[in-house]
Design a protein around this motif. Structure first.
Motif, PDB file in Angstrom:
ATOM      1  N   PHE A 203       3.338  54.241  13.695  1.00 52.13           N
ATOM      2  CA  PHE A 203       2.485  55.322  14.192  1.00 52.13           C
ATOM      3  C   PHE A 203       1.578  54.828  15.310  1.00 52.13           C
ATOM      4  CE2 PHE A 203      -1.602  57.472  14.292  1.00 52.13           C
ATOM      5  CZ  PHE A 203      -1.207  58.775  14.527  1.00 52.13           C
ATOM      6  N   ASN A 204       1.011  53.638  15.157  1.00 49.03           N
ATOM      7  CA  ASN A 204       0.120  53.099  16.181  1.00 49.03           C
ATOM      8  C   ASN A 204       0.844  52.903  17.511  1.00 49.03           C
ATOM      9  OD1 ASN A 204      -2.103  53.051  14.492  1.00 49.03           O
ATOM     10  ND2 ASN A 204      -1.751  50.954  13.810  1.00 49.03           N
ATOM     11  N   LEU A 205       2.110  52.470  17.459  1.00 53.80           N
ATOM     12  CA  LEU A 205       2.889  52.318  18.689  1.00 53.80           C
ATOM     13  C   LEU A 205       3.156  53.684  19.321  1.00 53.80           C
ATOM     14  CD1 LEU A 205       4.529  50.607  20.683  1.00 53.80           C
ATOM     15  CD2 LEU A 205       6.498  50.809  19.121  1.00 53.80           C
ATOM     16  N   PHE A 206       3.533  54.651  18.485  1.00 60.18           N
ATOM     17  CA  PHE A 206       3.747  56.011  18.967  1.00 60.18           C
ATOM     18  C   PHE A 206       2.481  56.556  19.629  1.00 60.18           C
ATOM     19  CE2 PHE A 206       2.577  60.360  17.521  1.00 60.18           C
ATOM     20  CZ  PHE A 206       3.356  61.085  18.408  1.00 60.18           C
ATOM     21  N   TYR A 207       1.354  56.396  18.957  1.00 57.95           N
ATOM     22  CA  TYR A 207       0.077  56.917  19.450  1.00 57.95           C
ATOM     23  C   TYR A 207      -0.313  56.263  20.777  1.00 57.95           C
ATOM     24  CZ  TYR A 207      -4.962  57.706  19.734  1.00 57.95           C
ATOM     25  OH  TYR A 207      -6.214  58.035  20.172  1.00 57.95           O
ATOM     26  N   LEU A 237       5.998  54.776  35.134  1.00 54.66           N
ATOM     27  CA  LEU A 237       5.584  54.015  33.952  1.00 54.66           C
ATOM     28  C   LEU A 237       5.148  54.964  32.840  1.00 54.66           C
ATOM     29  CD1 LEU A 237       5.090  51.194  32.764  1.00 54.66           C
ATOM     30  CD2 LEU A 237       2.789  51.263  33.763  1.00 54.66           C
ATOM     31  N   GLY A 238       4.440  56.032  33.219  1.00 49.16           N
ATOM     32  CA  GLY A 238       4.006  57.017  32.234  1.00 49.16           C
ATOM     33  C   GLY A 238       5.171  57.703  31.544  1.00 49.16           C
ATOM     34  N   VAL A 239       6.215  58.048  32.311  1.00 50.19           N
ATOM     35  CA  VAL A 239       7.409  58.671  31.728  1.00 50.19           C
ATOM     36  C   VAL A 239       8.093  57.719  30.753  1.00 50.19           C
ATOM     37  CG1 VAL A 239       9.708  59.601  32.232  1.00 50.19           C
ATOM     38  CG2 VAL A 239       7.772  60.236  33.673  1.00 50.19           C
ATOM     39  N   VAL A 240       8.133  56.431  31.098  1.00 48.13           N
ATOM     40  CA  VAL A 240       8.725  55.424  30.197  1.00 48.13           C
ATOM     41  C   VAL A 240       7.949  55.384  28.882  1.00 48.13           C
ATOM     42  CG1 VAL A 240       9.123  52.950  29.849  1.00 48.13           C
ATOM     43  CG2 VAL A 240       9.685  54.013  32.051  1.00 48.13           C
ATOM     44  N   PHE A 241       6.621  55.383  28.970  1.00 44.21           N
ATOM     45  CA  PHE A 241       5.787  55.381  27.759  1.00 44.21           C
ATOM     46  C   PHE A 241       6.035  56.633  26.912  1.00 44.21           C
ATOM     47  CE2 PHE A 241       2.735  52.271  29.804  1.00 44.21           C
ATOM     48  CZ  PHE A 241       2.896  51.288  28.845  1.00 44.21           C
ATOM     49  N   LEU A 242       6.194  57.776  27.561  1.00 50.02           N
ATOM     50  CA  LEU A 242       6.457  59.016  26.820  1.00 50.02           C
ATOM     51  C   LEU A 242       7.820  58.971  26.130  1.00 50.02           C
ATOM     52  CD1 LEU A 242       5.062  61.775  29.240  1.00 50.02           C
ATOM     53  CD2 LEU A 242       4.064  60.999  27.094  1.00 50.02           C
ATOM     54  N   CYS A 243       8.800  58.385  26.801  1.00 49.83           N
ATOM     55  CA  CYS A 243      10.132  58.240  26.191  1.00 49.83           C
ATOM     56  C   CYS A 243      10.056  57.352  24.950  1.00 49.83           C
ATOM     57  CB  CYS A 243      11.113  57.639  27.201  1.00 49.83           C
ATOM     58  SG  CYS A 243      11.607  58.759  28.522  1.00 49.83           S
ATOM     59  N   ILE A 244       9.290  56.269  25.041  1.00 49.09           N
ATOM     60  CA  ILE A 244       9.115  55.380  23.887  1.00 49.09           C
ATOM     61  C   ILE A 244       8.408  56.130  22.762  1.00 49.09           C
ATOM     62  CG2 ILE A 244       7.985  53.279  23.050  1.00 49.09           C
ATOM     63  CD1 ILE A 244       8.285  52.141  25.898  1.00 49.09           C
ATOM     64  N   PHE A 249       8.586  58.688  17.516  1.00 57.28           N
ATOM     65  CA  PHE A 249       8.333  59.873  16.693  1.00 57.28           C
ATOM     66  C   PHE A 249       9.589  60.266  15.921  1.00 57.28           C
ATOM     67  CE2 PHE A 249       8.062  64.410  15.879  1.00 57.28           C
ATOM     68  CZ  PHE A 249       6.778  64.535  15.383  1.00 57.28           C
ATOM     69  N   ILE A 250      10.722  60.298  16.620  1.00 63.21           N
ATOM     70  CA  ILE A 250      11.987  60.672  15.976  1.00 63.21           C
ATOM     71  C   ILE A 250      12.373  59.648  14.918  1.00 63.21           C
ATOM     72  CG2 ILE A 250      14.463  61.022  16.353  1.00 63.21           C
ATOM     73  CD1 ILE A 250      13.723  62.105  19.142  1.00 63.21           C
ATOM     74  N   HIS A 253       9.921  59.817  11.890  1.00 63.38           N
ATOM     75  CA  HIS A 253       9.850  61.038  11.089  1.00 63.38           C
ATOM     76  C   HIS A 253      11.209  61.657  10.793  1.00 63.38           C
ATOM     77  CE1 HIS A 253       5.703  60.602  12.009  1.00 63.38           C
ATOM     78  NE2 HIS A 253       5.818  60.983  13.263  1.00 63.38           N
ATOM     79  N   ALA A 254      12.288  60.974  11.153  1.00 57.72           N
ATOM     80  CA  ALA A 254      13.620  61.584  11.038  1.00 57.72           C
ATOM     81  C   ALA A 254      13.886  62.140   9.636  1.00 57.72           C
ATOM     82  CB  ALA A 254      14.690  60.572  11.417  1.00 57.72           C
ATOM     83  N   ASN A 255      13.710  61.326   8.624  1.00 56.30           N
ATOM     84  CA  ASN A 255      14.000  61.769   7.252  1.00 56.30           C
ATOM     85  C   ASN A 255      12.991  62.811   6.778  1.00 56.30           C
ATOM     86  OD1 ASN A 255      16.212  60.048   7.055  1.00 56.30           O
ATOM     87  ND2 ASN A 255      14.941  58.341   6.340  1.00 56.30           N
ATOM     88  N   GLY A 256      11.708  62.571   7.091  1.00 55.84           N
ATOM     89  CA  GLY A 256      10.658  63.489   6.652  1.00 55.84           C
ATOM     90  C   GLY A 256      10.795  64.863   7.282  1.00 55.84           C
TER      91      GLY A 256
END
Length: 402
Positions: A203-207, A237-244, A249-250, A253-256
Protein backbone atom coordinates in the motif's frame (compact mmCIF):
# COMPACT_ATOMS: atom_id res chain seq x y z
CA UNK A 1 -26.62 10.34 4.90
CA UNK A 2 -29.91 12.18 4.56
CA UNK A 3 -32.22 11.34 1.67
CA UNK A 4 -32.78 15.07 1.05
CA UNK A 5 -29.02 15.49 0.52
CA UNK A 6 -28.94 12.77 -2.10
CA UNK A 7 -31.95 14.20 -3.96
CA UNK A 8 -30.34 17.66 -4.00
CA UNK A 9 -27.08 16.22 -5.39
CA UNK A 10 -29.01 14.42 -8.14
CA UNK A 11 -30.98 17.57 -8.99
CA UNK A 12 -27.68 19.47 -9.30
CA UNK A 13 -26.44 16.73 -11.63
CA UNK A 14 -29.63 16.97 -13.70
CA UNK A 15 -29.33 20.78 -14.01
CA UNK A 16 -25.68 20.45 -15.10
CA UNK A 17 -26.74 17.88 -17.72
CA UNK A 18 -29.54 20.15 -19.02
CA UNK A 19 -27.04 23.00 -19.31
CA UNK A 20 -24.74 20.67 -21.26
CA UNK A 21 -27.65 19.71 -23.53
CA UNK A 22 -28.43 23.39 -24.23
CA UNK A 23 -24.77 24.01 -25.06
CA UNK A 24 -24.89 21.22 -27.65
CA UNK A 25 -28.15 22.59 -29.08
CA UNK A 26 -26.47 25.97 -29.52
CA UNK A 27 -24.07 24.39 -32.02
CA UNK A 28 -27.16 23.61 -34.11
CA UNK A 29 -29.10 26.80 -33.51
CA UNK A 30 -27.63 29.66 -31.43
CA UNK A 31 -29.96 31.16 -28.82
CA UNK A 32 -29.47 34.96 -28.85
CA UNK A 33 -30.63 35.41 -25.24
CA UNK A 34 -28.00 32.98 -23.91
CA UNK A 35 -24.28 33.73 -23.71
CA UNK A 36 -22.53 30.51 -24.69
CA UNK A 37 -19.40 31.11 -22.60
CA UNK A 38 -21.38 32.14 -19.52
CA UNK A 39 -23.42 28.93 -19.79
CA UNK A 40 -20.20 26.91 -20.08
CA UNK A 41 -19.07 28.43 -16.76
CA UNK A 42 -22.41 27.56 -15.18
CA UNK A 43 -22.37 24.00 -16.53
CA UNK A 44 -18.82 23.28 -15.38
CA UNK A 45 -19.27 24.79 -11.90
CA UNK A 46 -22.51 22.93 -11.18
CA UNK A 47 -21.11 19.63 -12.45
CA UNK A 48 -17.89 20.07 -10.50
CA UNK A 49 -19.13 21.65 -7.27
CA UNK A 50 -22.85 20.89 -7.17
CA UNK A 51 -22.75 17.23 -8.17
CA UNK A 52 -19.26 15.79 -7.74
CA UNK A 53 -18.09 17.74 -4.69
CA UNK A 54 -21.37 17.50 -2.77
CA UNK A 55 -22.02 13.81 -3.47
CA UNK A 56 -18.46 12.83 -2.50
CA UNK A 57 -18.78 14.92 0.68
CA UNK A 58 -22.02 13.12 1.58
CA UNK A 59 -20.40 9.73 1.01
CA UNK A 60 -17.39 10.72 3.14
CA UNK A 61 -19.69 11.73 6.00
CA UNK A 62 -21.61 8.46 5.69
CA UNK A 63 -18.64 6.09 5.50
CA UNK A 64 -15.87 7.84 7.44
CA UNK A 65 -17.47 9.99 10.15
CA UNK A 66 -18.47 8.03 13.32
CA UNK A 67 -22.22 7.39 13.48
CA UNK A 68 -22.75 9.50 16.61
CA UNK A 69 -20.98 12.48 15.06
CA UNK A 70 -23.03 12.26 11.85
CA UNK A 71 -26.08 13.49 13.79
CA UNK A 72 -24.40 16.77 14.74
CA UNK A 73 -26.26 19.80 13.30
CA UNK A 74 -23.01 21.19 11.86
CA UNK A 75 -23.07 18.71 8.96
CA UNK A 76 -26.62 19.59 7.94
CA UNK A 77 -25.91 23.32 8.19
CA UNK A 78 -22.73 22.96 6.19
CA UNK A 79 -24.50 20.97 3.47
CA UNK A 80 -27.26 23.56 2.98
CA UNK A 81 -24.81 26.48 3.11
CA UNK A 82 -22.77 24.77 0.40
CA UNK A 83 -25.94 24.18 -1.63
CA UNK A 84 -26.83 27.88 -1.33
CA UNK A 85 -23.44 28.64 -2.88
CA UNK A 86 -24.16 26.11 -5.66
CA UNK A 87 -27.61 27.58 -6.40
CA UNK A 88 -26.10 31.06 -6.48
CA UNK A 89 -23.57 29.94 -9.09
CA UNK A 90 -26.30 28.02 -10.94
CA UNK A 91 -28.32 31.22 -11.37
CA UNK A 92 -25.64 33.87 -11.79
CA UNK A 93 -22.99 32.22 -13.95
CA UNK A 94 -25.30 31.72 -16.98
CA UNK A 95 -26.49 35.35 -16.64
CA UNK A 96 -23.28 37.26 -15.92
CA UNK A 97 -20.35 34.82 -16.15
CA UNK A 98 -17.55 35.82 -13.80
CA UNK A 99 -19.10 38.79 -11.98
CA UNK A 100 -19.47 40.02 -8.41
CA UNK A 101 -22.26 37.62 -7.35
CA UNK A 102 -20.88 34.51 -9.04
CA UNK A 103 -17.43 35.19 -7.54
CA UNK A 104 -19.04 35.70 -4.11
CA UNK A 105 -20.82 32.33 -4.29
CA UNK A 106 -17.68 30.61 -5.63
CA UNK A 107 -15.71 32.04 -2.71
CA UNK A 108 -18.41 30.93 -0.26
CA UNK A 109 -18.11 27.40 -1.67
CA UNK A 110 -14.34 27.42 -1.17
CA UNK A 111 -14.69 28.45 2.48
CA UNK A 112 -17.34 25.74 2.96
CA UNK A 113 -14.87 23.18 1.55
CA UNK A 114 -12.18 24.41 3.98
CA UNK A 115 -14.61 24.04 6.87
CA UNK A 116 -15.60 20.57 5.67
CA UNK A 117 -11.93 19.49 5.75
CA UNK A 118 -11.53 20.96 9.24
CA UNK A 119 -14.63 19.18 10.60
CA UNK A 120 -13.60 15.90 8.97
CA UNK A 121 -10.13 15.99 10.51
CA UNK A 122 -11.56 17.01 13.87
CA UNK A 123 -14.07 14.14 13.94
CA UNK A 124 -11.63 11.47 12.68
CA UNK A 125 -8.40 12.54 14.42
CA UNK A 126 -8.17 9.27 16.38
CA UNK A 127 -8.71 6.94 13.39
CA UNK A 128 -5.78 5.49 11.47
CA UNK A 129 -6.14 3.12 8.52
CA UNK A 130 -4.87 3.17 4.90
CA UNK A 131 -8.02 4.52 3.25
CA UNK A 132 -8.09 7.36 5.81
CA UNK A 133 -4.57 8.28 4.68
CA UNK A 134 -5.79 8.42 1.09
CA UNK A 135 -8.74 10.59 2.07
CA UNK A 136 -6.53 12.95 4.09
CA UNK A 137 -4.42 13.37 0.96
CA UNK A 138 -7.54 13.96 -1.15
CA UNK A 139 -8.59 16.81 1.15
CA UNK A 140 -5.08 18.27 1.07
CA UNK A 141 -5.24 18.24 -2.73
CA UNK A 142 -8.65 19.93 -2.53
CA UNK A 143 -7.21 22.75 -0.43
CA UNK A 144 -4.09 22.94 -2.61
CA UNK A 145 -6.21 23.24 -5.78
CA UNK A 146 -7.88 26.42 -4.51
CA UNK A 147 -4.52 28.23 -4.69
CA UNK A 148 -5.18 28.33 -8.43
CA UNK A 149 -8.47 30.16 -7.82
CA UNK A 150 -6.85 32.70 -5.49
CA UNK A 151 -4.24 33.42 -8.18
CA UNK A 152 -6.84 34.29 -10.85
CA UNK A 153 -7.44 37.84 -9.59
CA UNK A 154 -3.75 38.81 -9.50
CA UNK A 155 -3.21 37.06 -12.85
CA UNK A 156 -5.93 39.12 -14.56
CA UNK A 157 -4.81 42.35 -12.88
CA UNK A 158 -1.11 41.94 -13.65
CA UNK A 159 -1.00 40.12 -16.98
CA UNK A 160 -4.52 39.62 -18.34
CA UNK A 161 -6.59 36.53 -19.20
CA UNK A 162 -4.39 35.67 -22.19
CA UNK A 163 -1.28 35.31 -20.00
CA UNK A 164 0.45 32.03 -19.16
CA UNK A 165 0.01 32.86 -15.46
CA UNK A 166 -3.81 32.97 -15.80
CA UNK A 167 -3.99 29.75 -17.85
CA UNK A 168 -1.69 27.86 -15.49
CA UNK A 169 -3.75 29.02 -12.47
CA UNK A 170 -6.91 27.55 -14.05
CA UNK A 171 -5.15 24.29 -14.95
CA UNK A 172 -3.70 24.07 -11.41
CA UNK A 173 -7.22 24.15 -9.95
CA UNK A 174 -8.64 21.64 -12.44
CA UNK A 175 -5.71 19.21 -12.26
CA UNK A 176 -5.68 18.90 -8.48
CA UNK A 177 -9.48 18.77 -8.31
CA UNK A 178 -9.85 15.98 -10.88
CA UNK A 179 -6.65 13.99 -10.37
CA UNK A 180 -6.10 14.84 -6.71
CA UNK A 181 -9.20 15.52 -4.63
CA UNK A 182 -11.83 13.58 -6.58
CA UNK A 183 -9.77 10.59 -7.69
CA UNK A 184 -8.07 10.02 -4.30
CA UNK A 185 -11.46 10.38 -2.57
CA UNK A 186 -13.26 7.76 -4.71
CA UNK A 187 -10.38 5.29 -4.33
CA UNK A 188 -10.49 5.82 -0.55
CA UNK A 189 -14.26 5.27 -0.57
CA UNK A 190 -13.88 2.12 -2.68
CA UNK A 191 -11.40 0.65 -0.17
CA UNK A 192 -13.65 1.64 2.73
CA UNK A 193 -16.85 0.22 1.25
CA UNK A 194 -15.29 -3.00 -0.07
CA UNK A 195 -13.47 -3.56 3.24
CA UNK A 196 -10.44 -5.02 1.44
CA UNK A 197 -7.50 -5.94 3.69
CA UNK A 198 -4.34 -4.10 2.67
CA UNK A 199 -0.73 -5.21 2.91
CA UNK A 200 1.16 -2.28 4.45
CA UNK A 201 4.34 -2.22 2.34
CA UNK A 202 2.48 -2.72 -0.94
CA UNK A 203 0.00 0.00 0.00
CA UNK A 204 2.80 2.43 0.85
CA UNK A 205 4.38 1.89 -2.58
CA UNK A 206 1.01 2.38 -4.26
CA UNK A 207 0.37 5.55 -2.24
CA UNK A 208 3.81 7.04 -2.92
CA UNK A 209 3.60 6.42 -6.68
CA UNK A 210 0.01 7.74 -6.79
CA UNK A 211 1.01 11.01 -5.09
CA UNK A 212 4.20 11.48 -7.12
CA UNK A 213 2.38 10.70 -10.37
CA UNK A 214 -0.36 13.24 -9.58
CA UNK A 215 2.16 15.97 -8.74
CA UNK A 216 4.45 15.36 -11.71
CA UNK A 217 1.74 15.08 -14.38
CA UNK A 218 0.79 18.70 -13.68
CA UNK A 219 3.79 19.39 -15.93
CA UNK A 220 1.61 18.57 -18.96
CA UNK A 221 -0.92 21.43 -18.58
CA UNK A 222 1.97 23.77 -17.74
CA UNK A 223 3.58 22.81 -21.07
CA UNK A 224 0.51 24.12 -22.92
CA UNK A 225 1.41 27.63 -21.77
CA UNK A 226 5.19 27.41 -21.26
CA UNK A 227 7.60 25.54 -23.50
CA UNK A 228 10.53 23.78 -21.84
CA UNK A 229 11.85 20.22 -22.47
CA UNK A 230 12.03 19.42 -18.75
CA UNK A 231 8.23 19.68 -18.47
CA UNK A 232 7.79 16.75 -20.85
CA UNK A 233 10.35 14.65 -18.98
CA UNK A 234 8.62 15.37 -15.68
CA UNK A 235 5.24 14.43 -17.18
CA UNK A 236 6.71 11.21 -18.59
CA UNK A 237 8.08 10.34 -15.15
CA UNK A 238 4.68 11.10 -13.62
CA UNK A 239 2.92 8.75 -16.06
CA UNK A 240 5.41 6.00 -15.16
CA UNK A 241 4.64 6.50 -11.46
CA UNK A 242 0.90 6.32 -12.17
CA UNK A 243 1.36 3.08 -14.13
CA UNK A 244 3.25 1.59 -11.17
CA UNK A 245 0.47 2.80 -8.84
CA UNK A 246 -2.23 1.15 -10.98
CA UNK A 247 -0.19 -2.07 -11.17
CA UNK A 248 0.25 -2.07 -7.37
CA UNK A 249 -3.46 -1.41 -6.87
CA UNK A 250 -4.50 -4.29 -9.13
CA UNK A 251 -1.90 -6.64 -7.66
CA UNK A 252 -2.74 -5.64 -4.11
CA UNK A 253 -6.52 -5.86 -4.44
CA UNK A 254 -7.09 -8.45 -7.17
CA UNK A 255 -8.59 -11.14 -4.93
CA UNK A 256 -10.37 -8.71 -2.61
CA UNK A 257 -11.98 -6.73 -5.44
CA UNK A 258 -13.09 -9.92 -7.22
CA UNK A 259 -14.74 -11.14 -4.00
CA UNK A 260 -16.38 -7.76 -3.45
CA UNK A 261 -17.71 -7.60 -7.02
CA UNK A 262 -19.49 -10.95 -6.64
CA UNK A 263 -21.77 -9.37 -4.01
CA UNK A 264 -22.82 -6.55 -6.35
CA UNK A 265 -25.84 -6.41 -8.64
CA UNK A 266 -25.41 -6.52 -12.43
CA UNK A 267 -25.92 -2.76 -12.73
CA UNK A 268 -23.41 -2.07 -9.96
CA UNK A 269 -20.88 -4.30 -11.67
CA UNK A 270 -21.38 -2.44 -14.96
CA UNK A 271 -20.83 0.91 -13.24
CA UNK A 272 -17.64 -0.31 -11.57
CA UNK A 273 -16.40 -1.83 -14.83
CA UNK A 274 -17.01 1.44 -16.68
CA UNK A 275 -15.23 3.41 -13.95
CA UNK A 276 -12.16 1.14 -14.02
CA UNK A 277 -12.11 0.99 -17.82
CA UNK A 278 -12.32 4.80 -17.99
CA UNK A 279 -9.45 5.06 -15.51
CA UNK A 280 -7.26 2.75 -17.61
CA UNK A 281 -8.26 4.59 -20.81
CA UNK A 282 -7.36 7.92 -19.20
CA UNK A 283 -3.96 6.53 -18.27
CA UNK A 284 -3.53 5.26 -21.84
CA UNK A 285 -4.34 8.71 -23.23
CA UNK A 286 -1.79 10.24 -20.85
CA UNK A 287 0.71 7.79 -22.34
CA UNK A 288 -0.09 9.01 -25.87
CA UNK A 289 0.50 12.57 -24.71
CA UNK A 290 4.09 11.70 -23.78
CA UNK A 291 5.05 12.88 -27.27
CA UNK A 292 5.36 16.71 -27.19
CA UNK A 293 4.06 17.30 -30.72
CA UNK A 294 1.12 14.97 -30.16
CA UNK A 295 0.30 16.78 -26.90
CA UNK A 296 0.31 20.23 -28.56
CA UNK A 297 -1.82 19.05 -31.49
CA UNK A 298 -4.44 17.29 -29.37
CA UNK A 299 -4.67 20.25 -26.99
CA UNK A 300 -5.98 22.37 -29.88
CA UNK A 301 -8.70 19.88 -30.89
CA UNK A 302 -11.79 20.76 -28.82
CA UNK A 303 -13.66 17.38 -29.09
CA UNK A 304 -10.60 15.64 -27.60
CA UNK A 305 -10.51 18.09 -24.67
CA UNK A 306 -14.25 17.79 -23.95
CA UNK A 307 -14.09 14.01 -24.33
CA UNK A 308 -11.11 13.80 -21.94
CA UNK A 309 -12.82 15.99 -19.31
CA UNK A 310 -16.02 13.92 -19.53
CA UNK A 311 -13.97 10.72 -19.35
CA UNK A 312 -12.63 11.89 -15.97
CA UNK A 313 -15.82 13.48 -14.63
CA UNK A 314 -18.44 11.04 -15.89
CA UNK A 315 -16.52 7.90 -16.77
CA UNK A 316 -14.37 7.63 -13.65
CA UNK A 317 -15.75 9.81 -10.86
CA UNK A 318 -19.50 9.74 -11.58
CA UNK A 319 -19.76 5.98 -12.16
CA UNK A 320 -17.82 5.34 -8.94
CA UNK A 321 -20.20 7.72 -7.11
CA UNK A 322 -23.32 6.11 -8.59
CA UNK A 323 -22.02 2.64 -7.68
CA UNK A 324 -21.37 3.79 -4.10
CA UNK A 325 -24.76 5.50 -3.81
CA UNK A 326 -26.50 2.36 -5.06
CA UNK A 327 -25.45 0.73 -1.77
CA UNK A 328 -27.88 3.00 0.08
CA UNK A 329 -31.52 2.04 0.57
CA UNK A 330 -32.73 5.27 -1.03
CA UNK A 331 -33.38 3.56 -4.37
CA UNK A 332 -35.82 0.89 -5.54
CA UNK A 333 -33.14 -0.89 -7.53
CA UNK A 334 -35.45 -3.56 -8.88
CA UNK A 335 -37.81 -1.12 -10.57
CA UNK A 336 -37.70 -0.49 -14.32
CA UNK A 337 -37.40 3.26 -13.64
CA UNK A 338 -34.08 2.87 -11.80
CA UNK A 339 -32.65 0.30 -14.21
CA UNK A 340 -33.67 2.36 -17.23
CA UNK A 341 -32.19 5.49 -15.62
CA UNK A 342 -28.78 3.90 -15.06
CA UNK A 343 -28.89 2.33 -18.53
CA UNK A 344 -29.65 5.74 -20.11
CA UNK A 345 -26.74 7.34 -18.22
CA UNK A 346 -24.42 4.60 -19.48
CA UNK A 347 -25.69 4.90 -23.07
CA UNK A 348 -25.46 8.70 -22.96
CA UNK A 349 -21.88 8.64 -21.68
CA UNK A 350 -20.52 5.87 -23.92
CA UNK A 351 -22.17 7.06 -27.15
CA UNK A 352 -21.20 10.73 -26.76
CA UNK A 353 -17.63 9.79 -25.85
CA UNK A 354 -17.36 7.67 -29.00
CA UNK A 355 -18.67 10.55 -31.14
CA UNK A 356 -16.37 13.11 -29.48
CA UNK A 357 -13.22 11.02 -29.81
CA UNK A 358 -14.07 9.92 -33.36
CA UNK A 359 -14.59 13.57 -34.31
CA UNK A 360 -11.28 14.39 -32.64
CA UNK A 361 -9.49 11.73 -34.69
CA UNK A 362 -11.27 12.99 -37.82
CA UNK A 363 -9.96 16.52 -37.16
CA UNK A 364 -6.50 15.20 -36.31
CA UNK A 365 -6.42 13.60 -39.77
CA UNK A 366 -7.47 17.00 -41.19
CA UNK A 367 -10.77 15.74 -42.54
CA UNK A 368 -12.87 18.55 -41.04
CA UNK A 369 -16.26 17.95 -39.41
CA UNK A 370 -18.07 14.62 -39.54
CA UNK A 371 -21.43 14.64 -41.37
CA UNK A 372 -24.24 15.47 -38.91
CA UNK A 373 -21.71 15.58 -36.02
CA UNK A 374 -23.51 18.29 -33.93
CA UNK A 375 -26.94 16.71 -34.63
CA UNK A 376 -25.76 13.28 -33.54
CA UNK A 377 -24.02 14.64 -30.43
CA UNK A 378 -27.14 16.54 -29.37
CA UNK A 379 -29.46 13.57 -29.96
CA UNK A 380 -27.26 11.18 -27.95
CA UNK A 381 -26.81 13.73 -25.17
CA UNK A 382 -30.55 13.53 -24.41
CA UNK A 383 -29.97 10.13 -22.78
CA UNK A 384 -27.91 11.61 -19.92
CA UNK A 385 -30.44 14.07 -18.37
CA UNK A 386 -33.22 11.53 -19.06
CA UNK A 387 -31.35 8.89 -17.09
CA UNK A 388 -30.51 11.26 -14.23
CA UNK A 389 -34.16 12.36 -14.02
CA UNK A 390 -35.32 8.72 -13.83
CA UNK A 391 -32.85 7.93 -11.02
CA UNK A 392 -33.85 11.11 -9.15
CA UNK A 393 -37.58 10.30 -9.38
CA UNK A 394 -36.84 6.75 -8.20
CA UNK A 395 -35.00 8.14 -5.16
CA UNK A 396 -37.81 10.60 -4.43
CA UNK A 397 -40.49 7.86 -4.58
CA UNK A 398 -38.52 5.40 -2.44
CA UNK A 399 -40.02 5.17 1.07
CA UNK A 400 -37.27 3.02 2.59
CA UNK A 401 -35.17 4.70 5.29
CA UNK A 402 -31.83 3.80 6.84
Amino acid sequence: MKKSWLIVCLINFFVAAIMGLILRWMYLSPIPSINFQFLVHGHSHIALLGWTYLSISCLIIHYFIPKKSQEKPVFNRLFWTTEIAVVGMMIDFPIEGYAMLSIFFSTLHIFCSYFFAYIFWKETKNTKYPEKKLLDTALLFMILSTLGVWCLGPAVGLMGKASAFYQIAIQFFLHFQFNGWFLFAVIALLLRISNIKLEKNFFNLFYLCFVLGTLLTFSLPISWSLTHPILYYLNNLGVVFLCIAIYCFIKMHANGIQTYFISNTKLEKKMYQLAFFSLLLKLGLQGILLYPEMSKTIHNIRPFIIGYIHLSMLGIITFFILAFLSKSTFFHQETKLYKLGILFIIIGFCSTELVLFFQGIWQFLENGILPFYPHLLFALSIFLPSGILSVTINCFLCKIKI
